[in-house]
Scaffold this motif. Structure first.
Motif, PDB file in Angstrom:
ATOM      1  N   GLU A 138       5.513  -9.256  -5.087  1.00 59.18           N
ATOM      2  CA  GLU A 138       5.705 -10.522  -5.803  1.00 59.18           C
ATOM      3  C   GLU A 138       5.740 -11.707  -4.838  1.00 59.18           C
ATOM      4  OE1 GLU A 138       6.734 -11.620  -9.201  1.00 59.18           O
ATOM      5  OE2 GLU A 138       5.445  -9.934  -9.656  1.00 59.18           O
ATOM      6  N   ARG A 139       6.318 -11.472  -3.659  1.00 59.24           N
ATOM      7  CA  ARG A 139       6.408 -12.545  -2.661  1.00 59.24           C
ATOM      8  C   ARG A 139       5.136 -12.680  -1.838  1.00 59.24           C
ATOM      9  NH1 ARG A 139      11.121  -9.622  -1.486  1.00 59.24           N
ATOM     10  NH2 ARG A 139      10.191  -8.960   0.488  1.00 59.24           N
ATOM     11  N   GLY A 140       4.185 -11.759  -2.041  1.00 60.35           N
ATOM     12  CA  GLY A 140       2.982 -11.753  -1.213  1.00 60.35           C
ATOM     13  C   GLY A 140       3.206 -11.092   0.129  1.00 60.35           C
ATOM     14  N   ASP A 141       4.325 -10.382   0.274  1.00 54.93           N
ATOM     15  CA  ASP A 141       4.665  -9.700   1.524  1.00 54.93           C
ATOM     16  C   ASP A 141       4.130  -8.270   1.462  1.00 54.93           C
ATOM     17  OD1 ASP A 141       5.744  -8.675   3.840  1.00 54.93           O
ATOM     18  OD2 ASP A 141       7.838  -8.792   3.173  1.00 54.93           O
ATOM     19  N   TYR A 142       2.835  -8.117   1.677  1.00 54.54           N
ATOM     20  CA  TYR A 142       2.223  -6.796   1.572  1.00 54.54           C
ATOM     21  C   TYR A 142       2.725  -5.846   2.648  1.00 54.54           C
ATOM     22  CZ  TYR A 142      -0.952  -9.305  -1.533  1.00 54.54           C
ATOM     23  OH  TYR A 142      -1.484 -10.076  -2.538  1.00 54.54           O
ATOM     24  N   ASP A 143       2.980  -6.361   3.851  1.00 55.57           N
ATOM     25  CA  ASP A 143       3.498  -5.501   4.924  1.00 55.57           C
ATOM     26  C   ASP A 143       4.858  -4.926   4.539  1.00 55.57           C
ATOM     27  OD1 ASP A 143       1.253  -5.932   6.460  1.00 55.57           O
ATOM     28  OD2 ASP A 143       2.164  -7.529   7.675  1.00 55.57           O
ATOM     29  N   GLY A 144       5.705  -5.765   3.921  1.00 57.39           N
ATOM     30  CA  GLY A 144       7.005  -5.280   3.481  1.00 57.39           C
ATOM     31  C   GLY A 144       6.876  -4.213   2.410  1.00 57.39           C
TER      32      GLY A 144
ATOM     33  N   ALA B  77      -1.428   3.078  -1.505  1.00 63.13           N
ATOM     34  CA  ALA B  77      -2.886   2.901  -1.453  1.00 63.13           C
ATOM     35  C   ALA B  77      -3.280   1.547  -2.042  1.00 63.13           C
ATOM     36  CB  ALA B  77      -3.579   4.040  -2.203  1.00 63.13           C
ATOM     37  N   GLN B  78      -2.656   1.176  -3.148  1.00 60.79           N
ATOM     38  CA  GLN B  78      -3.020  -0.083  -3.804  1.00 60.79           C
ATOM     39  C   GLN B  78      -2.611  -1.297  -2.982  1.00 60.79           C
ATOM     40  OE1 GLN B  78      -1.566  -0.127  -7.807  1.00 60.79           O
ATOM     41  NE2 GLN B  78      -3.167   1.239  -8.543  1.00 60.79           N
ATOM     42  N   VAL B  79      -1.383  -1.285  -2.455  1.00 54.93           N
ATOM     43  CA  VAL B  79      -0.939  -2.468  -1.709  1.00 54.93           C
ATOM     44  C   VAL B  79      -1.676  -2.554  -0.368  1.00 54.93           C
ATOM     45  CG1 VAL B  79       1.031  -1.448  -0.470  1.00 54.93           C
ATOM     46  CG2 VAL B  79       1.087  -3.856  -1.149  1.00 54.93           C
ATOM     47  N   SER B  80      -2.077  -1.418   0.191  1.00 51.53           N
ATOM     48  CA  SER B  80      -2.868  -1.444   1.423  1.00 51.53           C
ATOM     49  C   SER B  80      -4.221  -2.102   1.159  1.00 51.53           C
ATOM     50  CB  SER B  80      -3.058  -0.030   1.961  1.00 51.53           C
ATOM     51  OG  SER B  80      -1.818   0.552   2.337  1.00 51.53           O
ATOM     52  N   LEU B  81      -4.794  -1.820  -0.005  1.00 50.45           N
ATOM     53  CA  LEU B  81      -6.047  -2.468  -0.388  1.00 50.45           C
ATOM     54  C   LEU B  81      -5.846  -3.985  -0.508  1.00 50.45           C
ATOM     55  CD1 LEU B  81      -9.015  -2.302  -1.410  1.00 50.45           C
ATOM     56  CD2 LEU B  81      -8.072  -1.989  -3.712  1.00 50.45           C
ATOM     57  N   LEU B  82      -4.770  -4.400  -1.165  1.00 52.37           N
ATOM     58  CA  LEU B  82      -4.481  -5.829  -1.291  1.00 52.37           C
ATOM     59  C   LEU B  82      -4.319  -6.486   0.078  1.00 52.37           C
ATOM     60  CD1 LEU B  82      -1.883  -5.833  -4.232  1.00 52.37           C
ATOM     61  CD2 LEU B  82      -4.254  -6.610  -4.326  1.00 52.37           C
ATOM     62  N   ALA B  83      -3.634  -5.796   0.985  1.00 49.53           N
ATOM     63  CA  ALA B  83      -3.403  -6.346   2.320  1.00 49.53           C
ATOM     64  C   ALA B  83      -4.718  -6.518   3.073  1.00 49.53           C
ATOM     65  CB  ALA B  83      -2.449  -5.439   3.100  1.00 49.53           C
ATOM     66  N   ARG B  84      -5.604  -5.538   2.944  1.00 45.05           N
ATOM     67  CA  ARG B  84      -6.885  -5.625   3.663  1.00 45.05           C
ATOM     68  C   ARG B  84      -7.762  -6.750   3.114  1.00 45.05           C
ATOM     69  NH1 ARG B  84      -6.611   0.110   3.157  1.00 45.05           N
ATOM     70  NH2 ARG B  84      -8.145   0.052   1.455  1.00 45.05           N
ATOM     71  N   LEU B  85      -7.700  -6.979   1.808  1.00 41.62           N
ATOM     72  CA  LEU B  85      -8.549  -8.008   1.201  1.00 41.62           C
ATOM     73  C   LEU B  85      -7.965  -9.412   1.351  1.00 41.62           C
ATOM     74  CD1 LEU B  85      -9.584  -6.192  -2.107  1.00 41.62           C
ATOM     75  CD2 LEU B  85     -11.065  -6.735  -0.170  1.00 41.62           C
TER      76      LEU B  85
END
Length: 320
Positions: free
Chosen positions: A196-202, A225-233
């Motif tokens: 929600e905060r955009g903190d994908y690493d967290g 898997a999903q948040v890792s995809l968001l982080a990469r994009l």
């Protein structure tokens, strides 16, 4: 991955949705249609089926209809639908949500080209609008719906729903309608809050901790898997990724970037084919990198998805 709804396009498939191409011009009400204002409905939340969906096409002439596509086999979809319920409630009758189980309604799945679920689309003035694929954070979903309402206003779709027995629902009253969902496990909730905060690493750290504590936590594996995809994009544009892929057809990182983009946009077969075609050309390190990414995609798409089965068999044939 843009949150801006693309221009409306015609649905394709076996469902009889011929009325989609025989609608009045945008903003013009059909003959006999009641004037703009409040519509009285039993709820803001409905079950859509192959048999009843034309009713929602008609309803979309008055109020935007959000279509939640998923499968009852997925606990993740159930959690995501609860999020959509809350977001819809916050729009106080300006949106209606229709839930569609793609397994039970294959014609609608084909009509909406639901290549990956959960997926969210909409109907505005009888026309479909593709919104997004995958479980976005609540704040991003609200942003998408705000843009959907702007599109609806441009098409003259501005009515508000009044739930039977009361006035137009406020957020608190409407939010109480859906059945309550059990709370998320603490680390899942931590990951969700981070997204929600955009903190994908967290979020990634929280999911990895959950998996370390319970390797059988399939929801954490899928979430990672999903948040890792968001982080990469994050921070990349579609044009940038596709241009890099076109310029370097044998570069692992460039092709992984395009595959990520395809997965995020629901082009599942394209992503698998891209990486599996590249696979035989790679050295041992490149093959392991691609294999790991493909396994991650299996979690995102869903291990029971037939496209995953085909890709898994093709990968196995290349490995052994």
């Amino acid at each position: 991955m843009s949150n801006v709804p693309p221009p409306p396009t015609n649905l394709r498939g076996a469902v009889d949705l011929s009325s989609l191409v025989n609608r009045p011009p945008a903003g013009e009400a059909p003959a006999g249609q009641p004037p703009a204002g409040a519509i009285t409905l039993p709820s803001l939340y409905f079950e859509g089926t192959d048999a009843n969906f034309n009713d929602f096409i008609d309803l979309s002439m008055r109020v935007p209809v959000v279509v939640d596509l998923g499968t009852e086999r997925s606990d993740q979809w159930k959690q995501f639908t609860a999020v959509l319920d809350r977001v819809i409630a916050g729009f106080t009758g300006r949106l209606v949500l229709v839930k569609v189980d793609v397994d039970a309604n294959p014609q609608l799945a084909q009509a909406f080209q639901a290549q990956s679920v959960p997926a969210v689309a909409a109907l505005v003035a009888g026309r479909p609008v593709q919104l997004f694929v995958g479980a976005l954070p609540e704040s991003q979903i609200a942003d998408v719906f705000e843009q959907l309402l702007q599109l609806a206003a441009q098409n003259g779709v501005t009515d508000t729903v009044t739930v039977e027995g009361g006035a137009a629902p406020d957020a608190d009253a409407a939010a109480a309608e859906p059945a309550p969902e059990p709370p998320l496990p603490p680390l899942h909730a931590e990951a969700y809050d981070a997204i929600e905060r955009g903190d994908y690493d967290g979020a990634i750290r929280a999911y990895k901790t959950a998996i370390a504590q319970d390797p059988r936590d399939t929801l954490a594996v899928a979430g990672l898997a999903q948040v890792s995809l968001l982080a990469r994009l994050s921070g990349h544009t579609a044009d940038e990724l596709r241009s890099a892929g076109a310029q370097a057809p044998d570069d692992v990182d460039a092709q992984l970037g395009v595959a990520d983009l395809d997965i995020s946009g629901g082009h599942i077969d394209d992503a698998f084919d891209r990486l599996l075609t590249l696979f035989p050309k790679l050295d041992a390190g490149g093959k392991e990198t691609v294999r790991t990414r493909i396994l991650e995609y299996f979690e995102i798409v869903g291990v029971d998805d037939p496209r995953v089965g085909k890709a898994r068999a093709r990968l196995a044939s290349l490995l052994y």
